[in-house]
Structures are given as structure tokens and as C-alpha cells.
Design a protein around this motif. Structure first.
Motif, short mmCIF file in Angstrom:
data_model
loop_
_atom_site.label_atom_id
_atom_site.label_comp_id
_atom_site.label_asym_id
_atom_site.label_seq_id
_atom_site.Cartn_x
_atom_site.Cartn_y
_atom_site.Cartn_z
N VAL A 14 -2.75 0.93 -14.30
CA VAL A 14 -1.92 0.54 -13.16
C VAL A 14 -2.60 -0.60 -12.42
O VAL A 14 -3.81 -0.58 -12.21
N TYR A 15 -1.80 -1.57 -12.02
CA TYR A 15 -2.29 -2.71 -11.24
C TYR A 15 -1.62 -2.67 -9.88
O TYR A 15 -0.40 -2.64 -9.79
N GLN A 16 -2.40 -2.65 -8.82
CA GLN A 16 -1.83 -2.59 -7.48
C GLN A 16 -1.68 -3.97 -6.87
O GLN A 16 -2.63 -4.74 -6.81
N ILE A 17 -0.47 -4.25 -6.38
CA ILE A 17 -0.21 -5.50 -5.66
C ILE A 17 -0.02 -5.21 -4.18
O ILE A 17 0.75 -4.33 -3.80
N TYR A 18 -0.73 -5.96 -3.34
CA TYR A 18 -0.52 -5.92 -1.89
C TYR A 18 0.30 -7.17 -1.59
O TYR A 18 -0.25 -8.28 -1.54
N PRO A 19 1.62 -7.04 -1.48
CA PRO A 19 2.50 -8.21 -1.58
C PRO A 19 2.21 -9.30 -0.56
O PRO A 19 2.33 -10.49 -0.86
N ARG A 20 1.78 -8.89 0.62
CA ARG A 20 1.49 -9.86 1.68
C ARG A 20 0.41 -10.87 1.27
O ARG A 20 0.36 -11.99 1.77
N SER A 21 -0.45 -10.46 0.35
CA SER A 21 -1.60 -11.29 -0.01
C SER A 21 -1.62 -11.73 -1.47
O SER A 21 -2.62 -12.25 -1.94
N PHE A 22 -0.51 -11.53 -2.18
CA PHE A 22 -0.55 -11.82 -3.62
C PHE A 22 -0.16 -13.26 -3.92
O PHE A 22 -0.97 -14.02 -4.45
N ALA A 23 1.05 -13.66 -3.57
CA ALA A 23 1.46 -15.05 -3.83
C ALA A 23 2.64 -15.40 -2.94
O ALA A 23 3.62 -14.65 -2.88
N ASP A 24 2.53 -16.53 -2.27
CA ASP A 24 3.57 -16.98 -1.34
C ASP A 24 4.44 -18.03 -2.02
O ASP A 24 3.94 -19.07 -2.44
N VAL A 48 -1.86 -5.08 -18.22
CA VAL A 48 -1.56 -3.83 -17.52
C VAL A 48 -0.16 -3.35 -17.87
O VAL A 48 0.70 -4.13 -18.27
N ASP A 49 0.05 -2.03 -17.72
CA ASP A 49 1.33 -1.42 -18.11
C ASP A 49 2.24 -1.18 -16.93
O ASP A 49 3.46 -1.16 -17.06
N VAL A 50 1.63 -0.90 -15.79
CA VAL A 50 2.39 -0.47 -14.62
C VAL A 50 1.94 -1.30 -13.43
O VAL A 50 0.75 -1.54 -13.25
N ILE A 51 2.92 -1.72 -12.62
CA ILE A 51 2.59 -2.43 -11.39
C ILE A 51 3.02 -1.56 -10.22
O ILE A 51 4.17 -1.14 -10.15
N TRP A 52 2.07 -1.25 -9.35
CA TRP A 52 2.39 -0.54 -8.11
C TRP A 52 2.39 -1.60 -7.00
O TRP A 52 1.40 -2.26 -6.81
N ILE A 100 6.76 2.23 -6.89
CA ILE A 100 6.92 1.78 -5.50
C ILE A 100 6.23 2.76 -4.55
O ILE A 100 5.94 3.90 -4.90
N ASP A 101 5.98 2.28 -3.34
CA ASP A 101 5.25 3.08 -2.36
C ASP A 101 6.26 3.91 -1.57
O ASP A 101 7.27 3.38 -1.10
N LEU A 102 5.98 5.18 -1.44
CA LEU A 102 6.86 6.09 -0.69
C LEU A 102 6.11 6.48 0.58
O LEU A 102 5.12 7.21 0.51
N VAL A 103 6.58 5.98 1.71
CA VAL A 103 5.87 6.20 2.98
C VAL A 103 6.76 7.06 3.87
O VAL A 103 7.58 6.56 4.64
N PRO A 367 -6.65 4.62 -14.86
CA PRO A 367 -7.34 3.61 -14.06
C PRO A 367 -6.38 2.79 -13.20
O PRO A 367 -5.29 2.42 -13.65
N TYR A 368 -6.81 2.51 -11.99
CA TYR A 368 -6.05 1.67 -11.05
C TYR A 368 -6.88 0.43 -10.74
O TYR A 368 -8.02 0.55 -10.31
N VAL A 369 -6.26 -0.74 -10.94
CA VAL A 369 -6.93 -2.01 -10.68
C VAL A 369 -6.27 -2.62 -9.45
O VAL A 369 -5.04 -2.77 -9.42
N TYR A 370 -7.07 -2.99 -8.46
CA TYR A 370 -6.50 -3.60 -7.24
C TYR A 370 -6.56 -5.12 -7.34
O TYR A 370 -7.59 -5.68 -7.71
N GLN A 371 -5.49 -5.78 -7.00
CA GLN A 371 -5.37 -7.22 -7.18
C GLN A 371 -6.65 -7.99 -6.80
O GLN A 371 -7.19 -7.79 -5.73
N GLY A 372 -7.07 -8.87 -7.69
CA GLY A 372 -8.25 -9.68 -7.43
C GLY A 372 -9.54 -9.05 -7.94
O GLY A 372 -10.53 -9.73 -8.18
#
Ligand code: GLC
Ligand code: CA
Length: 557
Positions: A14-24, A48-52, A100-103, A367-372
């Protein structure tokens, strides 16, 4: 040990994207959904197989989207629902999946439910949130919020208090109300019908509030701990089983709960009997390593091998054969992993980033990989409170520094080490202005080291951290022993080497990781006749491991 049941969510990375900081994509300085869509080939190349993707829903952004004002709308700064549909189609077209994130422990105070709820005791939505009368001249109980201050906010209009375990702009939803639960399940179903492939469930271990008793107050602390009443309660487990029946069982999803807690808690949430979630995130190897002072996570405490290994090995052993694990060192709430657990000096950064990557990808669990992280991105080390954006820092500053309880320089040192903003600086794409993240002014500064650390250069360099990650991810896809092999610790007395074995059928994977910047004696790998699957050094020294050396050898009997 018996072989576990196969599942795609065990085999994936899984690869985690923090959208605010990924790409504008439009130059406003904030990352957005089109920015993600534009970089899907990059993620495919990584393998990666999955994007969170962290929250991208309508939000006033008091906590960067973890405060949602409309669960079925896209944050206007991030794009439109059409942009979302295109992103999802692009992910699926490349054979990847979207989590997707469930808050839903809390909403935003600007959610229409809360706006209605606040109108008075007779509002039909009053019971969507947790309202209580105060005591004498204070809040209903002594609980503190996770982000400093009381967990209760007084509403002048009705004189009652509402509960917020996070900021006052994040009122807790009242899960005891069946209408709230049904509304959440309907919303989840709506996203499932759109085709998403899973949920990462934000602080889901807190949804079931069992009682509202005062919590224990740690020495020196200003507030009581809500955990005994709100964490991992039987009520929470009942709600999760209901969620499972009403929503999750109708789709083939990856579900991961951000629960923190102990291995015993994890066994209930993520047990192989499969009544609740696929897996959970524990916190004992990151937030759990602090000094446990009244300042909570704010401390100088580092991440010595003995402590980290003892937690991770304990989770490996306790869950093995009984529950599926997650493996991660970084995310949007933690500092950069190479700065925290490795060594971000010029000399050792890439080596230690690869060593840590080896750990994440060869322990048992998803495994979870955080962007960058796949580039070896580092902490930014701000030096002044004005540089921080994160509400967590500003609230802590108000509570401890502005009241004279903690020295400003001490607090700034803790922040520099562990603030969440360290992981939220923009993704470093190339050597252009703002590291190629935006043509405008980035919402948080780009780390100055982007000329050395960026995706474009690393893609060209076969020895980069990026290509090391690619190789590790590919190995997971070709070697079942990495996914399903049993785990046994080795050299548990070593102060310098983290080592273990994974076994499946006639195959044994032996892993040795030097956690230090020194060359250290280690004979574990000498004489192992097998195939070296990966290493961060081209050559080895019998009897020793070189600084931050990582070795993985596959043998067959
Ligand atoms: C989780 C999120 C974090 C957020 C908090 C409140 O811990 O990961 O970013 O601030 O919940 O939603
Ligand atoms: Ca933008």
C-alpha cells in the motif's frame, strides 16, 4: 505452523498519499486530485498495488481534511467529483486499487448535522453528537483532547457541552444513536458502489463511548485520560461487527483500522475469524516509545534498536497465525522514518533508508509506504513556531509554552524531531522550482534538500532508494515466503543488529539489518548458501555488517 488463508490484501503493498502535499495541478500551492492522476504512472513504475489517499472530502481544514463537512463531496481545493472519477478510473486502468479514508469518529463542526445539532436541545439532530450538562462551573468530566485542552466545548446558546476528542472543530459523532450508524453505513455503501476498494478507518477504536467517567490523571498532566471509557470498548467491537454485516461483507475490500492499542486489542479487531477488520495500525513502535511524561509525545526520546525491535517482534509473534499485521514506520502523523529510525546525514541517508525499507518489506504483514519515503525524504527541522502549520503544534505550544510550563527551546526541539509537519512538506519531484510540486507558493515549504532528493533523479539512478523500493516491492510479488512465511526472531540480544527468519515450505529467508552507523561484528550470514534477494551493499565482509547494511538471503532445504 499452518499456512494462512491467502488474500489479495495480504499480498499487496500500500502507498499512502497525503493529497495536500503530493502534486499541485493548478498552481494554487495545494496538491489536488488531478495532481495524483498525473502521477499514476510513477506509482505503477514503483510497483505498488494499492493507493490509500488521505481525506479529500469537503472540509474547512482545521485538521487538513480530517474534519469533514460533507462525506459525499470533494474538497473544493482538491477538485471535483469528476476529477475523483477520473482518478479512480486511472488507478483501476493500471491494475491498482484505491483505499479511501473513513473519518467517522467525528465530523467537522461545519457539517450540516452539527450545525443543526447545535441549534438547541430540541433539534432532531441533537443526538447525532454527544451533548452533556456541565458540572458546577466546569465541563462534564476531566477528559483532555488529543490535541491539548479539554475534550469538551461549551456552547453558550444551550449552556451544554459537546465532546471533541480532537479539536473543537471536530465534534464526536454519537455512535450510540442508530440513525448516525445507519447514515455512516449508507455513505460507505455509496462509496463502495462508486468502486473504491477499501477503507482506512481513522481512530476507529474510539467510536464506542462506554461511559463518561473521569479518567486517570497522569502525574503532571492537566487533564484526565479518556481511554478507559472510549478506547477498544465492547461497544466499539459491536459497532464494527454491525458495520461488517451492513457494508463490508458485501464487497471485496481492504480494511485497516487506525486503532493504536496492544496486540490483544489487535487480535480482536483483526482476528483470522474475520468478524471485524483485515488489519490494524499499532502505535507502540512510534508514539509508544516516548518517555511517557505529562507532555505525551513531546520528548527527546529516540528510537533505539532494542526498544523498536522488542515492540515489532512482540507484534510479529503475537499476531502470527491469529491475525494479520500491518508494517509501517511512517505516515502523515509521524516524522520522516529515515530521520527518526535511521540517519539522515548525507553519508548515511540512502543506506539507512534502504535498511529500514528492507525491514518494512520483509517483516510479516502488509507493508505501507508513505509518499516520499521511497525517495528517502527527511524531516524539515523547522526552528520557529511560526513555521508550523499543524494545529497539534499550535495547541501544544499554547498549553505548555505560552503558560510558562515548558521552555520554548525545549519544545521547539521536540517539535523538530517529531512534528507531523515533517512528513507533510511537499513531495520532491524534480530539481525545478518548488521541487516540481507547484508553480505557485506551496502551502508548506519544500525541504531545501530537494536538489539531492527527488523522484526524477532517483528514477535515473539504479542505485537510488527509489529503485531499491521497486526491487523490494517486486520481490513480494514473486516470493510467497515474504508474504506468508512464518516469523522467528534471531539475535534478540544484539545491540546493533536486527535479524530474523521467515519460513515457508522448504524455503527460509534470513534477514540481517545493521541498525547503526558503525561496522559491527555479525556472522549470521556467513556460510549461508543461497540466493541473495537484495542488499544495499554490492559486496560483503565476512564476519561483519557494514554501516546500515541490509542483507536478505533465501535458502532452500
Ligand atoms: C488520525 C489521523 C490524524 C488526525 C486524527 C483526527 O489520527 O491520522 O491525522 O489528526 O486522526 O482525525
Ligand atoms: Ca491545487
Amino acid at each position: 505452523m499452518e499456512e494462512m488463508k491467502r488474500a489479495w490484501w495480504k499480498e499487496c503493498v500500500v502507498y499512502q498519499i497525503y493529497p495536500r502535499s503530493f502534486a499541485d495541478s493548478n498552481g494554487d500551492g495545494l496538491g489536488d486530485l488531478n495532481g495524483i492522476t498525473a502521477h499514476l504512472d510513477y506509482l505503477k513504475e514503483l510497483g505498488v498495488d494499492v493507493i490509500w489517499v488521505s481525506p479529500f472530502y469537503a472540509s474547512p481544514n482545521y485538521d487538513n481534511g480530517y474534519d469533514i463537512s460533507d462525506y459525499r463531496a470533494i474538497m473544493k481545493e482538491f477538485g471535483t467529483m469528476e476529477d475523483f472519477d477520473r482518478m479512480l478510473a486511472g488507478i483501476h486502468a493500471r491494475g491498482m486499487k484505491l483505499v479511501i479514508d473513513l473519518v467517522v469518529n467525528h465530523s467537522s463542526s461545519e457539517h450540516p448535522w452539527f450545525i443543526e445539532s447545535r441549534k438547541g436541545k430540541d433539534s432532531p439532530y441533537r443526538d447525532y453528537y454527544i451533548w452533556r450538562d456541565g458540572k458546577e462551573d466546569g465541563p462534564p468530566n476531566n477528559w483532555g483532547s488529543c490535541f491539548s485542552g479539554s475534550a469538551w466545548e461549551k456552547d453558550e446558546e444551550s449552556g451544554q457541552y459537546y465532546l471533541h476528542l480532537f479539536t473543537p472543530q471536530q465534534p464526536d459523532l454519537n455512535w450510540a444513536n442508530p440513525a448516525v450508524r445507519q447514515a455512516v453505513y449508507d455513505m460507505m455503501t455509496w462509496w463502495c458502489e462508486k468502486g473504491i476498494d477499501g477503507f482506512r478507518m481513522d481512530v476507529i477504536g474510539m467510536i464506542g463511548k462506554e461511559n463518561f467517567n473521569d479518567g486517570p490523571v497522569a502525574p503532571g498532566a492537566l487533564y484526565g485520560d479518556f481511554a478507559p471509557s472510549c478506547q477498544h470498548t465492547a461497544t466499539t467491537h459491536r459497532y464494527l461487527r454491525e458495520m461488517r454485516e451492513k457494508v463490508l461483507d458485501h464487497y471485496d475490500l481492504l480494511t485497516v483500522g487506525e486503532t493504536s492499542g496492544t496486540t490483544d486489542n489487535a487480535l480482536v479487531y483483526a482476528g483470522e475469524d474475520g468478524k471485524e477488520l483485515n488489519m490494524v495500525f499499532g502505535f507502540e513502535h512510534n508514539d509508544g516509545l516516548n518517555d511517557g511524561t505529562e507532555l505525551g509525545k513531546w520528548s527527546d526520546h529516540g528510537a533505539p534498536l532494542r526498544e523498536v525491535r522488542s515492540v515489532l517482534n512482540r507484534w510479529q509473534m503475537a499476531l502470527q497465525g491469529k491475525a494479520w499485521n500491518t508494517v509501517y514506520l511512517g505516515n502523515h502523523d509521524q516524522p520522516r522514518q529515515v530521520s527518526r529510525y535511521g540517519n539522515d546525514s548525507e553519508l548515511f541517508r540512502a543506506l539507512s533508508a534502504k535498511m529500514l525499507a528492507t525491514l518494512i518489506h520483509t517483516l510479516r504483514g502488509t507493508p505501507y509506504v508513505y509518499q516520499g519515503e521511497e525517495l528517502g525524504m527527511t524531516n524539515i527541522y523547522f526552528t520557529d513556531i511560526s513555521q508550523y502549520q499543524d494545529v497539534e503544534n499550535h495547541n501544544a505550544w499554547r498549553q505548555w509554552v505560552e503558560t510558562g510550563r515548558v521552555d520554548a527551546q525545549d519544545m521547539l526541539r521536540y517539535f523538530a524531531r517529531i512534528s507531523r509537519d515533517n512528513a507533510r512538506t511537499p513531495m520532491q519531484w524534480n530539481t525545478e522550482k518548488n521541487a516540481g510540486f507547484t508553480t505557485g507558493t506551496p502551502w508548506l515549504p519544500v525541504n531545501r534538500n530537494y536538489l539531492l532528493i527527488n523522484a526524477e533523479d532517483e528514477r535515473k539512478d539504479p542505485n537510488s532508494v527509489f529503485h531499491y523500493y521497486r526491487k523490494l516491492i517486486a520481490l513480494r510479488h514473486t516470493h510467497d515466503v515474504i508474504v506468508y512465511g512464518t516469523f522467528s526472531p534471531l539475535l534478540e540480544d544484539s545491540d546493533t543488529v536486527y535479524a530474523y527468519e521467515r519460513k515457508l515450505g522448504n524455503q527460509t529467508l534470513t534477514v540481517a539489518l545493521n541498525w547503526t552507523e558503525k561496522k559491527v561484528p555479525c556472522t549470521l550470514m556467513d556460510g549461508l548458501e543461497g540466493q541473495e534477494l537484495i542488499s544495499n551493499y554490492p559486496t560483503h565482509q565476512p564476519g561483519f555488517l557494514q554501516p546500515y547494511e541490509a542483507r536478505v538471503i533465501l535458502t532452500e532445504s
